[in-house]
Design a protein around this motif. Structure first.
Motif, short mmCIF file in Angstrom:
data_model
loop_
_atom_site.label_atom_id
_atom_site.label_comp_id
_atom_site.label_asym_id
_atom_site.label_seq_id
_atom_site.Cartn_x
_atom_site.Cartn_y
_atom_site.Cartn_z
N VAL B 325 146.65 17.46 -27.09
CA VAL B 325 145.36 18.04 -26.72
C VAL B 325 144.77 17.35 -25.50
N ALA B 326 144.95 16.03 -25.41
CA ALA B 326 144.36 15.28 -24.29
C ALA B 326 145.23 15.34 -23.03
N SER B 327 146.45 15.82 -23.16
CA SER B 327 147.36 15.82 -22.01
C SER B 327 146.82 16.55 -20.80
N PRO B 328 146.22 17.75 -20.96
CA PRO B 328 145.74 18.44 -19.76
C PRO B 328 144.74 17.59 -18.96
N VAL B 329 143.87 16.89 -19.67
CA VAL B 329 142.87 16.06 -18.97
C VAL B 329 143.57 14.93 -18.23
N LEU B 330 144.51 14.30 -18.90
CA LEU B 330 145.17 13.15 -18.29
C LEU B 330 146.08 13.59 -17.14
N LEU B 331 146.67 14.77 -17.28
CA LEU B 331 147.52 15.29 -16.19
C LEU B 331 146.64 15.62 -14.99
N ALA B 332 145.54 16.28 -15.24
CA ALA B 332 144.69 16.72 -14.13
C ALA B 332 144.05 15.55 -13.40
N THR B 333 143.82 14.46 -14.11
CA THR B 333 143.20 13.29 -13.45
C THR B 333 144.26 12.34 -12.93
N HIS B 334 145.52 12.78 -12.96
CA HIS B 334 146.64 11.99 -12.44
C HIS B 334 146.75 10.64 -13.11
N ALA B 335 146.25 10.53 -14.30
CA ALA B 335 146.37 9.27 -15.03
C ALA B 335 147.67 9.21 -15.80
N LEU B 336 148.31 10.35 -15.99
CA LEU B 336 149.42 10.39 -16.93
C LEU B 336 150.62 9.54 -16.52
N PRO B 337 151.13 9.65 -15.34
CA PRO B 337 152.34 8.84 -15.10
C PRO B 337 152.06 7.36 -15.26
N LYS B 338 150.83 6.95 -15.00
CA LYS B 338 150.55 5.52 -15.01
C LYS B 338 150.41 4.98 -16.41
N ILE B 339 150.23 5.86 -17.37
CA ILE B 339 150.02 5.38 -18.73
C ILE B 339 151.27 4.68 -19.24
N ILE B 340 152.39 5.09 -18.74
CA ILE B 340 153.61 4.49 -19.22
C ILE B 340 153.66 3.03 -18.78
N GLY B 341 153.09 2.78 -17.62
CA GLY B 341 152.90 1.37 -17.26
C GLY B 341 153.94 0.83 -16.33
N LEU B 342 155.18 0.83 -16.78
CA LEU B 342 156.16 0.05 -16.04
C LEU B 342 156.71 0.79 -14.82
N ASP B 343 156.76 2.11 -14.91
CA ASP B 343 157.36 2.84 -13.81
C ASP B 343 156.42 3.94 -13.38
N THR B 344 155.74 3.74 -12.31
CA THR B 344 154.72 4.70 -11.90
C THR B 344 155.32 5.97 -11.33
N SER B 345 156.62 6.00 -11.16
CA SER B 345 157.20 7.22 -10.62
C SER B 345 157.52 8.23 -11.72
N LEU B 346 157.31 7.84 -12.95
CA LEU B 346 157.59 8.76 -14.05
C LEU B 346 156.59 9.89 -14.02
N SER B 347 157.06 11.10 -14.03
CA SER B 347 156.16 12.25 -14.02
C SER B 347 156.89 13.41 -14.67
#
Lengths: 566, 487
Positions: B325-347
């Motif tokens: 449910v929260a994914s659309p918000v996190l995707l739209a704010t470009h926070a999602l790839p960074k949540i993983i932490g170690l590899d910011t290129s993950l998308s």
């Protein structure tokens, strides 16, 4: 009035009144009113009302206003009208008036909702409860037997009928605990504490009435079960009766001594926890007596342990007793290893008929290497004090354990119901007794035929558990007037431990039932322990058994006698 | 953690009173409010009469409406603080600007920033003393103590938790020579050893007072973390803006700019409060298990074990739902790839998949921490919002920058930049809580037919009447408001 409908009815006017704040603070006044009503209805619907909690609702409503501001004013409304939420920092700051509005709205909503709830309680009375009231006449399901089949049936019936108050469940058992029989040999071998493999029935069942008692007789005409009175109450004490609408026979099996009275008199049974405790204490008693016995032949007889029957129970017991007896020799320095004998007598040419020939052969070889003596193709014909008579000779032994045959519970055998040649109750594919509505049977006391393979189902715990699940569904289906389902289950395999860190396992390959994977040795032993530990009911029991196994790694098995067998 | 419902403890009844208890509460509120108002007037350098009147009104209202909830000093403190926050939002930040015609967005916001000192004054001069005072009064007057209070348990568990929290926190931040618990003191011109000693002193003080104030209110790990968060925010106001400057003989500065410069210390306090909360809950629970629940006389039906495993399973499933449910918000704010932490290129799908795995794992912590806190779906959602707020401070504000860059940025600007992901976390928390409760209630509803289990659940689940609603308002309002106001 339906509870949810009532709460929504209260929430709508509360939300409308409180929504006037949103009308003043949101950029879209009409939307503010609509949202106010919707949120009001949801808020009221989601909280269980309690009288007089005004300040609690004031604060809770105000608190709700903060995230609602974020969801609605920051994300939803901008996304709706401009296709882009206002969620960068500056845009969120621009929504500050809306934040104030939402908090005030929330607080007012909380107060109004509470007020209207109190008013509704005064006018309409308390809310309706979620559990349907009982109409007085309950359907009574009585289960006889507290083993795997009976216990699992009760659990499944609790799941099936859940909150239905019109069904009463009763379980009658002679013991107050479920015995986990796969680990019984380890109790006899002093690897596990007796109570650690038993799970109390009272604490495992939640809405089933549990009666610890012995069934004296069953009146099938009047649908009543009569329980034997307490022996101390005297013979004139009235029997307790339990009436039923559905009766489930899960009485299991008892040892079958094949008509040999001396066997029954001079041998140990191996079906219950008390049997395992007796065997263990008897082994210690034999060692104690042998330790002070000067006569060599008498000493050997004391240290000879005969197990009749080479099935799973007999093989596992032989392996456990062999390990135990050899292990405690170190505490009896006067006794010699040569005086000790563990003998397994079996009527066929190989043990463990449930497993493949190769695994059975492996088990026999490993047990022989560890000191177990096998007498295959040999029948036990008689027993007496200090002697066991075989078809081809005698063995002087003070210990005989009988695992060679079972028969359905004697109670089943006296009932005027159709039975097979084994004297087990005949059931149809839905586990009902044909021609006897309301009567059901499963487990070791029933002759269950697999609906798909048309073959008799083996009397194992694996099948008993699955039969119980089908039976519970069928009882519910019958109560609700729906069609019943037939029983079918493909065996998952078999495991047998035959000695220290040694076991045999045969597991069915999923989706390819004709093939199986075989394991032996340490890997199979680890699988045996892991699988049965996971199946042992109760986390506490699992932890206790794990601790017993851990202690066993570092310390010798106990030789304390816990009961006096004289 | 819920103790078995102990027998009511009778206290010696007081002699015949001239006043009814209700009147006594109102009068006490009036008196303390008047004193607080006078102090407020002096500190804000405003005229005394209106301040005293404001204090009297505050105290009277609190005494009239909240006194029955202020059953202990800790409960009174939370209710008092929440009431103060609510009043500040409604009046100085809300109604007053509206009436003054400041309807523009930026007018209201700048007005609110200008009135930030009033927020501090309301909290410290009115909310705290009135709440504490009435709570103390209620405890002294009570003939029957509803819950058994143990001084030893409070001091030992609280002190140990505070010290341990200080140790964990101290080792983490001291390498940068920055001690958030001492930021309000200003530049420290003493030896490092003294600074560390002072840091532990403050940590111990917060821990012990936490135990003394909130022993009766906290029931589980989750609520204890919530109380830790709220108490930490309160200590930031009290410590950083008042006590430490006074100790350093510096003038008090309650402006939004000064608060903004101490924003990093606020985040530090919050993190410390969360560590304190979970540590205290662990020690307290251990104490209860060791000395109370182990007594056979106090035995409950069933026990820990399978229900913990079920809660973890439900939490994982609920976290997954929340993550979706929260994914659309996190995707739209470009926070999602960074949540993983170690590899910011993950998308793309890989990043989303890992996000869902993380969501499930965090959801398990909800199941473990917030069991038995909510008696209804609505209340569960409130705890879920708090859970989301906690994870926003722990995750994007702290752990994520640490993993990505090795450095935390707790400045107000950094918090401002992360405000969008705060919305996503609140959505995640509420959805996770809702889904968890639906699953838990579906399972337990039929178990409640067993009267033993129904009685046990009644004892375990947080009852109505605790300061939880006040905690939600205080923590959520300030947790969201402060980054907006001070950024």
């Amino acid at each position: 009035m339906n509870r949810l409908f009532r709460r929504v009815l209260i929430g709508i006017p509360a939300g409308a009144l409180a929504g006037t704040v949103l009308v003043m603070t949101l950029t879209h006044p009409l939307l503010g009113m609509i949202l106010g009503v919707l949120v009001g209805a949801c808020y009221s619907a989601s909280l269980d009302p309690t009288r007089g909690t005004y300040v609690d609702n004031l604060m809770a409503g105000g608190a709700f206003g903060v995230p609602l501001w974020g969801l609605v004013s920051v994300i939803a409304i901008p996304a709706l009208f401009s296709h882009q939420p206002d969620w960068d920092a500056e845009q969120m700051r621009s929504q500050f008036p809306a934040l104030v509005g939402w908090v005030i709205y929330g607080g007012i909503l909380g107060l109004l909702t509470q007020g209207l709830n109190d008013l509704a309680a005064s006018v309409w009375g308390p809310e309706a409860t979620s559990v349907a009231p009982s109409d007085g006449r309950k359907t009574r399901v009585v289960i006889l037997g507290g083993g795997f089949a009976g216990m699992r049936t009760a659990e499944c019936l609790e799941e099936q009928f859940r909150t239905n108050p019109n069904v009463a469940l009763t379980l009658v058992s002679e013991t107050n605990a479920l015995l986990f029989t796969p680990m019984l040999a380890e109790v006899a071998g002093s690897s596990l504490e007796p109570t650690h493999i038993s799970t109390p029935l009272r604490s495992s069942l939640h809405r089933t009435e549990f009666i610890r008692g012995r069934v004296a007789r069953i009146d099938l005409d009047t649908n009543r079960v009569f329980l034997a009175s307490d022996p101390k109450a005297g013979e004139t004490a009235p029997l307790r009766e339990v009436s039923y609408d559905h009766l489930v026979f899960a009485l299991g099996a008892v040892s079958n001594y094949l008509g040999m009275a001396n066997l029954e008199k001079h041998s140990f049974n191996f079906k219950s926890l008390l049997d395992a405790i007796r065997i263990r204490n008897h082994v210690i008693e034999m060692f104690e007596r042998a330790d002070r016995e000067p006569d060599t032949s008498k000493r050997r007889a004391l240290l000879t342990f005969v197990i009749a029957g080479g099935g799973f129970a007999g093989a596992e017991l032989a392996g456990a007793l062999n390990d135990y007896a050899h292990g405690i020799l170190a505490d009896y320095p006067k006794l010699r290893r040569e005086d000790l004998s563990v003998v397994l007598v079996h009527s066929r040419d190989r043990i463990l008929p449930e497993l493949s020939e190769s695994l059975a052969r492996y088990a026999l070889e490993r047990m022989e290497a560890r000191g177990v003596i096998f007498r295959l193709n040999t029948r036990l014909t008689d027993a007496g004090p200090g002697v066991v008579t075989l078809s081809d000779g005698e063995i002087r032994a003070e210990t005989l354990v009988w695992t060679a045959g079972t028969a359905p519970n004697p109670l089943v055998q006296v009932l005027p119901l159709e039975k097979d040649k084994r004297r087990a109750l005949i059931v149809d594919r839905t586990l009902a007794l044909p021609g006897n509505p309301g009567l059901w049977a499963l487990g070791d006391c029933a002759a269950v035929i697999d609906a798909k393979t048309e073959k008799p189902c083996p009397p194992t715990a694996q099948f008993a558990l699955r039969e119980a699940e089908t039976l519970a569904k069928n009882i519910r289906a019958q109560v609700e007037g729906r069609p019943l389902q037939e029983f079918h289950f493909d065996s998952l395999g078999a495991l047998c431990v035959v000695g220290h860190q040694t076991a045999c396992a045969e597991l069915t390959v999923p989706f390819v039932r004709s093939k199986s994977m075989r394991f032996s040795g340490l890997l199979a032993w680890l699988m045996w322990r892991g699988i049965y530990l996971s199946k042992l009911p109760g986390l506490e029991r699992k932890i206790r058994v794990l601790m017993d196994w851990a202690v066993e790694l570092f310390f010798p098995r106990d030789i304390v006698q816990t009961i006096d067998l004289k | 953690m819920a103790e078995p419902h102990s027998a009511m403890i009778m206290r010696p009844g007081s002699s015949a009173k001239a006043l009814s208890p209700r009147a006594g509460e109102v009068l006490l509120g009036l008196a303390v409010g008047a004193l607080g108002g006078a102090l407020q007037g002096m500190l804000l350098a405003s005229s005394l009469a209106p301040s005293i009147l404001e204090g009297i009104l505050f105290g009277a209202a609190f005494g009239l409406f909240f006194a029955k909830r202020a059953t202990s000093p800790g409960a009174g403190l939370i209710w008092g603080l929440a009431f103060a926050v609510l009043l500040w939002i409604v009046f100085p930040a809300g109604i007053v600007p509206l009436l003054a015609g400041a309807t523009g967005t930026h007018s209201m916001l700048s007005d609110a920033r200008e009135r930030f000192p009033e927020l501090v004054a309301l909290l410290i001069c009115l909310g705290m003393p009135v709440g504490l005072g009435l709570g103390l009064w209620a405890e002294l007057q009570a003939k029957i103590a509803p819950v058994r209070f143990s001084w030893r348990r409070a001091i030992v568990a609280g002190g140990f938790a505070g010290t341990l929290g200080g140790l964990i926190f101290g080792r983490w931040v001291s390498s940068g020579n920055y001690f958030p618990l001492l930021a309000g003191y200003g530049p420290l011109s003493v030896s490092r050893a003294s600074i560390i000693l002072l840091h532990f002193g403050v940590a111990l003080l917060i821990g012990v007072t936490f135990g003394l104030l909130f022993q009766c209110d906290v029931r589980g790990y989750g609520s204890c973390m919530g109380w830790g968060l709220a108490y930490a925010i309160f200590w930031w106001f009290l410590g950083q803006l008042i006590l430490l400057p006074l100790t350093a003989h510096r003038p008090l500065d309650w402006s939004a700019d000064q608060a903004s410069s101490l924003f990093g210390s606020l985040v530090g306090h919050i993190l410390y409060g969360l560590i304190l909360g979970v540590t205290y809950a662990t020690l307290d629970r251990f104490w209860v298990r060791l000395f109370i629940q182990s007594d056979p006389l106090n035995r409950e039906v069933g026990g820990v074990g399978i229900h913990v495993l079920r809660s973890l399973g439900w939490g994982a499933a609920a976290g997954l739902v929340g993550g979706i449910v929260a994914s659309p918000v996190l995707l739209a704010t470009h926070a999602l790839p960074k949540i993983i932490g170690l590899d910011t290129s993950l998308s793309g799908s890989r990043g989303l998949l890992l996000h869902l795995v993380v969501s499930a794992a965090i959801g398990m912590t909800y199941g473990l921490l917030f069991r038995n806190e909510a008696s209804s779906l609505g209340l569960g959602v409130a705890w879920g919002w708090l859970f989301g707020l906690i994870w926003w401070f722990v995750g994007p504000m702290t752990l994520l920058p640490l993993l990505l860059t090795g450095v935390c940025d707790w400045s107000a600007d950094a918090a401002s930049a992360l405000l969008p992901s705060l919305m996503g976390h609140l959505i995640y928390g509420a959805t996770t809580a809702f889904a968890f409760l639906v699953m838990e209630r579906r399972y337990t509803r039929w178990l409640l037919l067993d009267p033993r289990i129904a009685a046990r659940e009644t004892r375990r689940v947080r009852p109505v009447g605790t300061p939880a609603p006040a905690l939600w308002l205080f923590a959520l309002a300030l947790g969201v408001l402060l980054p907006i106001l001070l950024g």
